[in-house]
Design a protein around this motif. Sequence first.
Motif, PDB file in Angstrom:
ATOM      1  N   GLY A   1     -53.314  59.320  32.173  1.00 30.81           N
ATOM      2  CA  GLY A   1     -53.079  58.316  33.210  1.00 30.81           C
ATOM      3  C   GLY A   1     -54.266  57.385  33.374  1.00 30.81           C
ATOM      4  O   GLY A   1     -54.099  56.175  33.570  1.00 30.81           O
ATOM      5  N   ALA A   2     -55.471  57.931  33.274  1.00 28.44           N
ATOM      6  CA  ALA A   2     -56.676  57.103  33.403  1.00 28.44           C
ATOM      7  C   ALA A   2     -56.814  56.140  32.227  1.00 28.44           C
ATOM      8  O   ALA A   2     -57.251  55.001  32.403  1.00 28.44           O
ATOM      9  N   ILE A   3     -56.416  56.586  31.044  1.00 25.75           N
ATOM     10  CA  ILE A   3     -56.447  55.692  29.877  1.00 25.75           C
ATOM     11  C   ILE A   3     -55.514  54.508  30.111  1.00 25.75           C
ATOM     12  O   ILE A   3     -55.875  53.351  29.869  1.00 25.75           O
TER      13      ILE A   3
ATOM     14  N   SER B   1     -57.019  52.160  32.611  1.00 21.66           N
ATOM     15  CA  SER B   1     -58.065  51.358  31.983  1.00 21.66           C
ATOM     16  C   SER B   1     -57.468  50.204  31.190  1.00 21.66           C
ATOM     17  O   SER B   1     -57.958  49.077  31.244  1.00 21.66           O
ATOM     18  N   MET B   2     -56.411  50.493  30.455  1.00 20.33           N
ATOM     19  CA  MET B   2     -55.770  49.440  29.672  1.00 20.33           C
ATOM     20  C   MET B   2     -55.184  48.356  30.572  1.00 20.33           C
ATOM     21  O   MET B   2     -55.278  47.161  30.270  1.00 20.33           O
TER      22      MET B   2
ATOM     23  N   LEU C   1     -56.356  47.420  33.455  1.00 21.97           N
ATOM     24  CA  LEU C   1     -57.497  46.623  33.906  1.00 21.97           C
ATOM     25  C   LEU C   1     -57.957  45.669  32.813  1.00 21.97           C
ATOM     26  O   LEU C   1     -58.249  44.502  33.069  1.00 21.97           O
ATOM     27  N   GLN C   2     -58.015  46.163  31.577  1.00 19.81           N
ATOM     28  CA  GLN C   2     -58.516  45.351  30.470  1.00 19.81           C
ATOM     29  C   GLN C   2     -57.530  44.252  30.057  1.00 19.81           C
ATOM     30  O   GLN C   2     -57.916  43.262  29.455  1.00 19.81           O
ATOM     31  N   TYR C   3     -56.273  44.420  30.403  1.00 17.17           N
ATOM     32  CA  TYR C   3     -55.284  43.381  30.148  1.00 17.17           C
ATOM     33  C   TYR C   3     -55.118  42.449  31.344  1.00 17.17           C
ATOM     34  O   TYR C   3     -54.249  41.582  31.348  1.00 17.17           O
ATOM     35  N   GLY C   4     -55.942  42.637  32.377  1.00 16.24           N
ATOM     36  CA  GLY C   4     -55.964  41.687  33.478  1.00 16.24           C
ATOM     37  C   GLY C   4     -55.131  42.039  34.699  1.00 16.24           C
ATOM     38  O   GLY C   4     -54.982  41.212  35.594  1.00 16.24           O
ATOM     39  N   CYS C   5     -54.591  43.232  34.767  1.00 20.38           N
ATOM     40  CA  CYS C   5     -53.820  43.625  35.946  1.00 20.38           C
ATOM     41  C   CYS C   5     -54.769  43.767  37.141  1.00 20.38           C
ATOM     42  O   CYS C   5     -55.784  44.453  37.049  1.00 20.38           O
ATOM     43  N   PRO C   6     -54.472  43.145  38.262  1.00 24.03           N
ATOM     44  CA  PRO C   6     -55.349  43.262  39.436  1.00 24.03           C
ATOM     45  C   PRO C   6     -55.441  44.715  39.931  1.00 24.03           C
ATOM     46  O   PRO C   6     -54.443  45.431  39.981  1.00 24.03           O
ATOM     47  N   SER C   7     -56.647  45.118  40.273  1.00 25.82           N
ATOM     48  CA  SER C   7     -56.872  46.486  40.729  1.00 25.82           C
ATOM     49  C   SER C   7     -56.050  46.818  41.972  1.00 25.82           C
ATOM     50  O   SER C   7     -55.568  47.938  42.125  1.00 25.82           O
ATOM     51  N   ALA C   8     -55.862  45.845  42.847  1.00 25.90           N
ATOM     52  CA  ALA C   8     -55.068  46.085  44.057  1.00 25.90           C
ATOM     53  C   ALA C   8     -53.611  46.403  43.699  1.00 25.90           C
ATOM     54  O   ALA C   8     -52.973  47.233  44.357  1.00 25.90           O
ATOM     55  N   ASP C   9     -53.089  45.761  42.660  1.00 26.34           N
ATOM     56  CA  ASP C   9     -51.715  46.036  42.222  1.00 26.34           C
ATOM     57  C   ASP C   9     -51.585  47.474  41.709  1.00 26.34           C
ATOM     58  O   ASP C   9     -50.595  48.150  41.979  1.00 26.34           O
ATOM     59  N   ILE C  10     -52.590  47.920  40.961  1.00 25.10           N
ATOM     60  CA  ILE C  10     -52.586  49.298  40.452  1.00 25.10           C
ATOM     61  C   ILE C  10     -52.620  50.270  41.624  1.00 25.10           C
ATOM     62  O   ILE C  10     -51.834  51.217  41.691  1.00 25.10           O
ATOM     63  N   PHE C  11     -53.516  50.021  42.570  1.00 27.10           N
ATOM     64  CA  PHE C  11     -53.659  50.891  43.732  1.00 27.10           C
ATOM     65  C   PHE C  11     -52.359  50.976  44.524  1.00 27.10           C
ATOM     66  O   PHE C  11     -51.902  52.060  44.887  1.00 27.10           O
ATOM     67  N   HIS C  12     -51.733  49.839  44.783  1.00 29.37           N
ATOM     68  CA  HIS C  12     -50.512  49.808  45.598  1.00 29.37           C
ATOM     69  C   HIS C  12     -49.295  50.369  44.870  1.00 29.37           C
ATOM     70  O   HIS C  12     -48.316  50.761  45.516  1.00 29.37           O
ATOM     71  N   ALA C  13     -49.346  50.438  43.548  1.00 29.35           N
ATOM     72  CA  ALA C  13     -48.227  50.979  42.772  1.00 29.35           C
ATOM     73  C   ALA C  13     -48.197  52.508  42.761  1.00 29.35           C
ATOM     74  O   ALA C  13     -47.169  53.102  42.431  1.00 29.35           O
TER      75      ALA C  13
END
Length: 110
Positions: free
Chosen positions: A65-67, A70-71, A73-85
């Motif tokens: 899941g962490a990998i 990371s991907m 983030l590196q493809y430009g997904c906003p961190s807030a979107d990841i957190f809220h998902a």
Amino acid sequence: MTHRHRLVSRRAHETVAIEHEGQRYKVGLGREVICIDRGQLGPIVEVFLNAQKVNTQADTLASDGAILMSMLLQYGCPSADIFHAMKRNPDGSPASPLGRAAAYLVEGGQ
């Protein structure tokens, strides 16, 4: 398709110990260094997550899941979107260790 941000060879790394539902985990947060002289760090660009008991199902799922995080983030997904998902418990707390790791993205990350 967005291109993946290539990481520099040398990055700052912070390790945080967490506990989730009685299991211990280590969260590793990698950041690019913006200015060595001033100690300025960029946003979090990679996440590592490992369970205390290595090579268990929990460790494998956390690491995989962490990998993927990371991907994203590196493809430009906003961190807030990841957190809220991430899935949450009824009280609003993260339902998984990966959700706990995602909280570091918005608390001190990007």
